[in-house]
Write a protein that holds these residues in place. Structure first.
Motif, PDB file in Angstrom:
ATOM      1  N   ALA A  55     -86.968  73.618 -45.836  1.00 54.45           N
ATOM      2  CA  ALA A  55     -86.787  75.007 -46.272  1.00 54.45           C
ATOM      3  C   ALA A  55     -85.313  75.421 -46.276  1.00 54.45           C
ATOM      4  CB  ALA A  55     -87.593  75.935 -45.365  1.00 54.45           C
ATOM      5  N   PHE A  56     -84.910  76.033 -47.380  1.00 56.55           N
ATOM      6  CA  PHE A  56     -83.600  76.666 -47.567  1.00 56.55           C
ATOM      7  C   PHE A  56     -82.427  75.679 -47.642  1.00 56.55           C
ATOM      8  CE2 PHE A  56     -86.116  79.662 -44.832  1.00 56.55           C
ATOM      9  CZ  PHE A  56     -86.520  80.484 -45.877  1.00 56.55           C
ATOM     10  N   VAL A  57     -82.706  74.381 -47.666  1.00 55.94           N
ATOM     11  CA  VAL A  57     -81.599  73.419 -47.740  1.00 55.94           C
ATOM     12  C   VAL A  57     -80.794  73.605 -49.022  1.00 55.94           C
ATOM     13  CG1 VAL A  57     -81.080  70.958 -48.046  1.00 55.94           C
ATOM     14  CG2 VAL A  57     -82.533  71.701 -46.166  1.00 55.94           C
ATOM     15  N   ASP A  58     -81.475  73.917 -50.128  1.00 52.55           N
ATOM     16  CA  ASP A  58     -80.743  74.164 -51.375  1.00 52.55           C
ATOM     17  C   ASP A  58     -79.795  75.354 -51.224  1.00 52.55           C
ATOM     18  OD1 ASP A  58     -82.984  75.828 -51.128  1.00 52.55           O
ATOM     19  OD2 ASP A  58     -83.265  76.016 -53.279  1.00 52.55           O
ATOM     20  N   GLU A  59     -80.187  76.339 -50.423  1.00 52.49           N
ATOM     21  CA  GLU A  59     -79.312  77.487 -50.203  1.00 52.49           C
ATOM     22  C   GLU A  59     -78.130  77.129 -49.302  1.00 52.49           C
ATOM     23  OE1 GLU A  59     -81.193  81.153 -49.129  1.00 52.49           O
ATOM     24  OE2 GLU A  59     -82.993  80.719 -50.305  1.00 52.49           O
ATOM     25  N   LEU A  60     -78.345  76.224 -48.359  1.00 56.90           N
ATOM     26  CA  LEU A  60     -77.245  75.801 -47.494  1.00 56.90           C
ATOM     27  C   LEU A  60     -76.135  75.131 -48.303  1.00 56.90           C
ATOM     28  CD1 LEU A  60     -79.138  74.311 -44.400  1.00 56.90           C
ATOM     29  CD2 LEU A  60     -78.014  76.540 -44.566  1.00 56.90           C
ATOM     30  N   PHE A  61     -76.513  74.432 -49.367  1.00 54.32           N
ATOM     31  CA  PHE A  61     -75.546  73.705 -50.190  1.00 54.32           C
ATOM     32  C   PHE A  61     -75.271  74.413 -51.521  1.00 54.32           C
ATOM     33  CE2 PHE A  61     -77.015  70.526 -47.234  1.00 54.32           C
ATOM     34  CZ  PHE A  61     -75.892  69.746 -46.987  1.00 54.32           C
ATOM     35  N   ALA A  62     -75.665  75.670 -51.626  1.00 54.74           N
ATOM     36  CA  ALA A  62     -75.601  76.382 -52.906  1.00 54.74           C
ATOM     37  C   ALA A  62     -74.183  76.585 -53.424  1.00 54.74           C
ATOM     38  CB  ALA A  62     -76.313  77.729 -52.794  1.00 54.74           C
ATOM     39  N   ARG A  63     -73.185  76.503 -52.560  1.00 56.98           N
ATOM     40  CA  ARG A  63     -71.807  76.726 -52.986  1.00 56.98           C
ATOM     41  C   ARG A  63     -71.237  75.546 -53.761  1.00 56.98           C
ATOM     42  NH1 ARG A  63     -68.897  80.743 -53.915  1.00 56.98           N
ATOM     43  NH2 ARG A  63     -67.026  79.946 -52.901  1.00 56.98           N
ATOM     44  N   ALA A  64     -71.902  74.403 -53.730  1.00 58.52           N
ATOM     45  CA  ALA A  64     -71.354  73.204 -54.363  1.00 58.52           C
ATOM     46  C   ALA A  64     -70.943  73.426 -55.822  1.00 58.52           C
ATOM     47  CB  ALA A  64     -72.340  72.049 -54.247  1.00 58.52           C
ATOM     48  N   PRO A  65     -71.814  73.975 -56.678  1.00 55.64           N
ATOM     49  CA  PRO A  65     -71.397  74.168 -58.077  1.00 55.64           C
ATOM     50  C   PRO A  65     -70.212  75.126 -58.226  1.00 55.64           C
ATOM     51  CG  PRO A  65     -73.783  74.276 -57.873  1.00 55.64           C
ATOM     52  CD  PRO A  65     -73.231  74.320 -56.482  1.00 55.64           C
ATOM     53  N   HIS A  66     -70.113  76.134 -57.368  1.00 55.36           N
ATOM     54  CA  HIS A  66     -68.992  77.075 -57.435  1.00 55.36           C
ATOM     55  C   HIS A  66     -67.677  76.386 -57.073  1.00 55.36           C
ATOM     56  CE1 HIS A  66     -71.763  80.519 -57.760  1.00 55.36           C
ATOM     57  NE2 HIS A  66     -72.496  79.871 -56.894  1.00 55.36           N
ATOM     58  N   VAL A 266     -74.380  77.864 -40.467  1.00 54.92           N
ATOM     59  CA  VAL A 266     -74.634  76.536 -41.009  1.00 54.92           C
ATOM     60  C   VAL A 266     -74.235  76.470 -42.480  1.00 54.92           C
ATOM     61  CG1 VAL A 266     -76.402  74.789 -41.473  1.00 54.92           C
ATOM     62  CG2 VAL A 266     -76.455  76.079 -39.336  1.00 54.92           C
ATOM     63  N   ARG A 267     -74.518  77.538 -43.231  1.00 55.09           N
ATOM     64  CA  ARG A 267     -74.112  77.544 -44.640  1.00 55.09           C
ATOM     65  C   ARG A 267     -72.589  77.464 -44.762  1.00 55.09           C
ATOM     66  NH1 ARG A 267     -76.460  81.765 -49.017  1.00 55.09           N
ATOM     67  NH2 ARG A 267     -75.518  83.329 -47.643  1.00 55.09           N
ATOM     68  N   GLY A 268     -71.881  78.155 -43.884  1.00 54.91           N
ATOM     69  CA  GLY A 268     -70.415  78.075 -43.881  1.00 54.91           C
ATOM     70  C   GLY A 268     -69.923  76.677 -43.543  1.00 54.91           C
ATOM     71  N   LEU A 269     -70.628  75.999 -42.633  1.00 61.76           N
ATOM     72  CA  LEU A 269     -70.260  74.639 -42.286  1.00 61.76           C
ATOM     73  C   LEU A 269     -70.484  73.688 -43.455  1.00 61.76           C
ATOM     74  CD1 LEU A 269     -69.388  72.526 -40.218  1.00 61.76           C
ATOM     75  CD2 LEU A 269     -71.765  72.465 -39.388  1.00 61.76           C
ATOM     76  N   MET A 270     -71.581  73.904 -44.190  1.00 56.63           N
ATOM     77  CA  MET A 270     -71.834  73.053 -45.365  1.00 56.63           C
ATOM     78  C   MET A 270     -70.784  73.304 -46.452  1.00 56.63           C
ATOM     79  SD  MET A 270     -74.108  71.230 -44.236  1.00 56.63           S
ATOM     80  CE  MET A 270     -75.126  71.334 -42.774  1.00 56.63           C
ATOM     81  N   GLU A 271     -70.309  74.532 -46.558  1.00 57.93           N
ATOM     82  CA  GLU A 271     -69.228  74.812 -47.506  1.00 57.93           C
ATOM     83  C   GLU A 271     -67.961  74.053 -47.092  1.00 57.93           C
ATOM     84  OE1 GLU A 271     -66.640  78.549 -49.330  1.00 57.93           O
ATOM     85  OE2 GLU A 271     -68.632  78.907 -48.503  1.00 57.93           O
ATOM     86  N   ARG A 272     -67.711  73.997 -45.792  1.00 57.24           N
ATOM     87  CA  ARG A 272     -66.552  73.242 -45.310  1.00 57.24           C
ATOM     88  C   ARG A 272     -66.719  71.757 -45.640  1.00 57.24           C
ATOM     89  NH1 ARG A 272     -65.795  73.576 -39.092  1.00 57.24           N
ATOM     90  NH2 ARG A 272     -66.337  75.732 -39.616  1.00 57.24           N
ATOM     91  N   LEU A 273     -67.941  71.244 -45.497  1.00 55.43           N
ATOM     92  CA  LEU A 273     -68.205  69.848 -45.840  1.00 55.43           C
ATOM     93  C   LEU A 273     -67.970  69.605 -47.332  1.00 55.43           C
ATOM     94  CD1 LEU A 273     -69.365  67.004 -45.222  1.00 55.43           C
ATOM     95  CD2 LEU A 273     -71.624  67.955 -45.725  1.00 55.43           C
ATOM     96  N   ILE A 274     -68.492  70.512 -48.166  1.00 60.24           N
ATOM     97  CA  ILE A 274     -68.314  70.368 -49.618  1.00 60.24           C
ATOM     98  C   ILE A 274     -66.830  70.352 -49.970  1.00 60.24           C
ATOM     99  CG2 ILE A 274     -68.732  71.457 -51.861  1.00 60.24           C
ATOM    100  CD1 ILE A 274     -71.308  72.702 -50.482  1.00 60.24           C
ATOM    101  N   LEU A 275     -66.076  71.285 -49.410  1.00 63.57           N
ATOM    102  CA  LEU A 275     -64.641  71.353 -49.683  1.00 63.57           C
ATOM    103  C   LEU A 275     -63.938  70.083 -49.224  1.00 63.57           C
ATOM    104  CD1 LEU A 275     -63.951  75.068 -48.696  1.00 63.57           C
ATOM    105  CD2 LEU A 275     -63.595  74.064 -50.966  1.00 63.57           C
ATOM    106  N   THR A 276     -64.352  69.542 -48.093  1.00 65.85           N
ATOM    107  CA  THR A 276     -63.750  68.306 -47.594  1.00 65.85           C
ATOM    108  C   THR A 276     -64.014  67.151 -48.548  1.00 65.85           C
ATOM    109  OG1 THR A 276     -64.001  69.026 -45.298  1.00 65.85           O
ATOM    110  CG2 THR A 276     -63.714  66.668 -45.662  1.00 65.85           C
ATOM    111  N   LEU A 277     -65.253  67.049 -49.022  1.00 63.59           N
ATOM    112  CA  LEU A 277     -65.608  65.939 -49.909  1.00 63.59           C
ATOM    113  C   LEU A 277     -64.919  66.045 -51.267  1.00 63.59           C
ATOM    114  CD1 LEU A 277     -69.408  65.630 -49.062  1.00 63.59           C
ATOM    115  CD2 LEU A 277     -67.638  63.932 -48.575  1.00 63.59           C
ATOM    116  N   ILE A 278     -64.891  67.239 -51.834  1.00 65.53           N
ATOM    117  CA  ILE A 278     -64.288  67.351 -53.163  1.00 65.53           C
ATOM    118  C   ILE A 278     -62.765  67.330 -53.081  1.00 65.53           C
ATOM    119  CG2 ILE A 278     -66.273  68.623 -54.054  1.00 65.53           C
ATOM    120  CD1 ILE A 278     -64.586  71.132 -54.059  1.00 65.53           C
ATOM    121  N   GLY A 279     -62.218  67.509 -51.871  1.00 64.47           N
ATOM    122  CA  GLY A 279     -60.774  67.463 -51.712  1.00 64.47           C
ATOM    123  C   GLY A 279     -60.239  66.092 -51.355  1.00 64.47           C
TER     124      GLY A 279
END
Length: 298
Positions: A55-66, A266-279
């Motif tokens: 549940a809600f995992v897609d929302e945790l990672f929702a910032r990826a496309p942005h 947790v959503r903020g942490l996943m955003e940090r992960l996304i930024l780390t990976l794309i950077g």
């Protein structure tokens, strides 16, 4: 047989305006659109049938496309169809017709009731009132499963074409492991099929993001990565796949399936992960996660 999703999309690809990195996020188990026909077939109430959702995992990672990376997410629920299985991993006890040898009927997942079409949800609760027909299985697998994987393969191929490598992050959640208050219980489990589907440098980097936030991280136990990780992770060919399991207690109530106070953290942490990976500096990491001759031209 007409698709149960004839009037709405079974899944969607959310693309960035501009693709800035070869990272693809996949949320195959967070779907929560339950077809009426399916609900009429189940013996479970609306809350029980949802117990197998990530549940809600897609929302945790929702910032990826942005932030510049695509997100593929299911709308169909895992109890209806599991795309993190082989396409025809079916339990013969669930069907009116006998299953031929072309079906995988003997896997440990089928034995546990968790094949491509699950027999049970959490705590071994049977899903269906009556046995299914093979037409129903074909409708789900040929009509939804195969298109879903075609969409995922397309995203990975686009990353390969644009960057010379691709990184699949397969996004999941897990029940809280161990007893309450047990110190060794992991908050995050990273699965790379025991080092075979993703470059170690990438796994180390992801682990550091989580441990820096004070979370306990385990690797491959008890979740080493499912079908998607195993099928797509080919580091020798420049495609890396890593499964991430997030303990649900960190962001939701596991009984009521409601978000708790930790959700935004947790959503903020996943955003940090996304930024780390794309950077990532792909050229600097070429020796460990990609084909140097391809990356040098980027």
């Amino acid at each position: 047989m007409r698709s149960d999703y004839w009037d709405q999309p079974a899944f969607e690809t959310i693309r960035p305006r501009r693709l800035v990195a070869p990272v693809v996020f996949n949320s195959p188990h967070s779907g929560r659109v339950y077809p009426e026909r399916f609900l009429a077939m189940t013996r479970l109430d609306h809350l029980s049938i949802r117990q197998s959702e990530d549940a809600f995992v897609d929302e945790l990672f929702a910032r990826a496309p942005h932030l510049g990376a695509p997100l593929l997410r299911a709308h169909f629920p895992r109890a209806y169809l599991d795309v993190n299985r082989e396409p025809w991993e079916l339990d013969p006890t669930m069907f009116v017709e006998p299953l031929s040898d072309r079906f995988n009927t003997t896997s440990p997942r089928v034995a546990a009731g968790l094949g491509t079409l699950a027999r049970v949800v959490a705590e071994n609760k049977p899903i269906y009132r009556e046995r299914l027909t093979l037409d129903d299985a074909r409708m789900r697998i040929e009509g939804i499963y195969h298109p879903y994987h075609a969409a995922l393969q397309k995203l990975l191929s686009e990353s390969m074409a644009g960057f010379g490598l691709a990184v699949l992050i397969d996004c999941h959640s897990m029940p809280r492991l161990g007893r309450h208050g047990e110190r060794a219980t992991p908050d995050i489990v990273l699965g790379d099929r025991y080092g075979t589907t993703c470059a170690p440098a990438l796994v180390d980097l992801v682990e550091t993001v989580f441990t820096s936030a004070g979370l306990r991280v385990a690797r491959n136990r008890p979740y080493a990565g499912g079908f998607c990780t195993r099928a797509y992770g080919r580091p020798q060919h420049g495609v890396h796949a890593l499964q991430i399991e997030v303990s649900r207690h960190l962001y939701m109530n596991e009984v009521t399936l409601e978000k708790n106070a930790g959700f935004e953290i947790v959503r903020g942490l996943m955003e940090r992960l996304i930024l780390t990976l794309i950077g990532l500096d792909l050229v600097a990491l070429a020796g460990t996660i990609g084909a140097p001759e391809q990356l040098a031209a980027e």
